[in-house]
Design an enzyme around this catalytic site. Structure first.
Site, PDB file in Angstrom:
ATOM      1  N   HIS A 183       6.679  -7.444   0.272  1.00 48.06           N
ATOM      2  CA  HIS A 183       5.793  -6.376   0.769  1.00 48.06           C
ATOM      3  C   HIS A 183       6.226  -5.925   2.169  1.00 48.06           C
ATOM      4  O   HIS A 183       5.421  -5.904   3.103  1.00 48.06           O
ATOM      5  CB  HIS A 183       4.329  -6.834   0.772  1.00 48.06           C
ATOM      6  CG  HIS A 183       3.361  -5.683   0.754  1.00 48.06           C
ATOM      7  ND1 HIS A 183       2.087  -5.788   0.273  1.00 48.06           N
ATOM      8  CD2 HIS A 183       3.477  -4.383   1.175  1.00 48.06           C
ATOM      9  CE1 HIS A 183       1.460  -4.635   0.376  1.00 48.06           C
ATOM     10  NE2 HIS A 183       2.292  -3.759   0.922  1.00 48.06           N
ATOM     11  N   GLU A 236       0.130 -11.749  -4.342  1.00 46.88           N
ATOM     12  CA  GLU A 236       0.366 -11.781  -2.888  1.00 46.88           C
ATOM     13  C   GLU A 236      -0.709 -12.573  -2.148  1.00 46.88           C
ATOM     14  O   GLU A 236      -1.877 -12.499  -2.504  1.00 46.88           O
ATOM     15  CB  GLU A 236       0.376 -10.351  -2.331  1.00 46.88           C
ATOM     16  CG  GLU A 236       1.570  -9.533  -2.737  1.00 46.88           C
ATOM     17  CD  GLU A 236       1.527  -8.139  -2.118  1.00 46.88           C
ATOM     18  OE1 GLU A 236       1.000  -7.969  -0.988  1.00 46.88           O
ATOM     19  OE2 GLU A 236       2.016  -7.213  -2.769  1.00 46.88           O
ATOM     20  N   ARG A 281       1.012  -0.966  -4.850  1.00 48.60           N
ATOM     21  CA  ARG A 281       0.179  -2.153  -4.807  1.00 48.60           C
ATOM     22  C   ARG A 281       0.440  -2.956  -6.080  1.00 48.60           C
ATOM     23  O   ARG A 281       0.610  -2.393  -7.161  1.00 48.60           O
ATOM     24  CB  ARG A 281      -1.306  -1.798  -4.712  1.00 48.60           C
ATOM     25  CG  ARG A 281      -1.729  -1.219  -3.359  1.00 48.60           C
ATOM     26  CD  ARG A 281      -1.622  -2.259  -2.246  1.00 48.60           C
ATOM     27  NE  ARG A 281      -2.108  -1.777  -0.954  1.00 48.60           N
ATOM     28  CZ  ARG A 281      -1.347  -1.289   0.000  1.00 48.60           C
ATOM     29  NH1 ARG A 281      -0.032  -1.161  -0.181  1.00 48.60           N
ATOM     30  NH2 ARG A 281      -1.867  -0.908   1.157  1.00 48.60           N
TER      31      ARG A 281
END
Length: 313
Positions: free
Chosen positions: A280, A262, A233
């Site tokens: 991602h 993001e 993450r």
């Protein structure tokens, strides 16, 4: 809407084929963005019995309150950091995830980022297209033999370690506690792991408890020949500290599939040619997405039959 099928709210982008697959078992409300989600909750919230989401999108307590018949939340993929699990448990709402469905895909992508970052593949591609020959390029280092430090030796971390062993890379790791049954070297802090490693690979869950575990001191400990790779993450890595180190030569390079901004790209890193960025997608492949949809439907069958979930959170 069918009277016989449970109503499912889908909050993540899915293909028409996967939506059709879900529709065999559910009435499907497709709301893959915030506006459509709000509209779906306003119009149909009282009837929703199940939600399909992902860790990055999650499901808040307020959203669950708008669905009084909600009894189950499923996350595609392993992550569930933005699902209010405490609220769900307190209100008898089951939560499951897609653990195990995309581990191989993530591990493949992670090791691809290791190779791309250490060998400088994106930079070499650009230089080749510009007509630059190898005599005018600094020699890119080996991947084999580098010390790989894995932050978070869960299932995915262990699969990455297996790939590293094929490259004759010594493997060390940091978890909250040593892991039984593994022969890799354990370090009792992230800093100690970074001091030992050539490549620090982040594979730990996200959330408040791991925010900025990879901070300026950890990055400094890797040193000017070190690399950071993150497939976990974005919140785990301090982006500002990483950018500063990459700009000044305090860190050799990085490979990131995730970042704090993001879905926007990390503005601090976009002009740097010693960082490899992907959007991602480490856990995304046709095979992995199909496997996690299949697992969600298997959990659905068990849940609505009164049987235990196979991947409960």
């Amino acid at each position: 809407m069918s009277a016989s099928k449970p109503l499912l709210l889908v909050l993540h982008v899915l293909s028409d084929a996967h939506l059709s697959q879900l529709a065999q078992s559910f009435d499907v409300l497709y709301a893959p963005d915030a506006a459509r989600c709000a509209e779906a909750l306003a119009d149909h919230g009282p009837r929703v019995q199940a939600v399909l989401t992902v860790g990055a999108i999650g499901l808040s307590a307020a959203q669950m309150q708008a669905m009084p018949q909600l009894r189950w939340v499923g996350a595609l993929g392993a992550g569930y950091e933005n699902i209010d699990v405490a609220y769900a448990r307190a209100h008898s709402i089951a939560v499951s995830n897609g653990a195990g469905t995309n581990d191989q895909c993530v591990a493949d992508h992670a090791f691809g980022l290791v190779i791309a970052a250490v060998r400088g593949l994106v930079r070499l591609d650009r230089l080749t297209r510009q007509g630059v020959w190898r005599n005018d390029i600094p020699l890119p280092p080996n991947v084999s033999g580098k010390r790989l430090g894995i932050l978070g030796l869960g299932t995915i971390g262990q699969k990455i370690a297996r790939r590293a062993q094929a490259f004759d890379m010594p493997v060390g790791y940091h978890n909250r506690r040593p892991k039984d049954g593994v022969d890799f070297t354990y370090f009792d802090s992230v800093l100690a792991l970074a001091q030992w490693a050539d490549v620090l690979l982040v594979a730990t869950p996200g959330g408040a408890g791991t925010r900025h575990l990879v901070d300026a001191p950890v990055i400094a400990a890797l040193g000017p020949q070190g690399y950071v790779v993150n497939i976990a993450r974005g919140s785990v890595v301090d982006t500002a500290a990483l950018a500063q180190a990459l700009r000044t030569g305090a860190l050799a390079g990085a490979g990131l599939d995730v970042y704090e901004s993001e879905p926007l790209p990390p503005a601090e890193l976009l002009d740097l040619d010693n960082v490899v960025l992907t959007p991602h997608v480490a856990g995304w492949s046709p095979e992995a997405v199909q496997a996690t949809v299949d697992l969600f439907l298997y959990n659905a069958h068990r849940h609505f039959a009164g049987q235990p979930l196979v991947t409960p959170v």
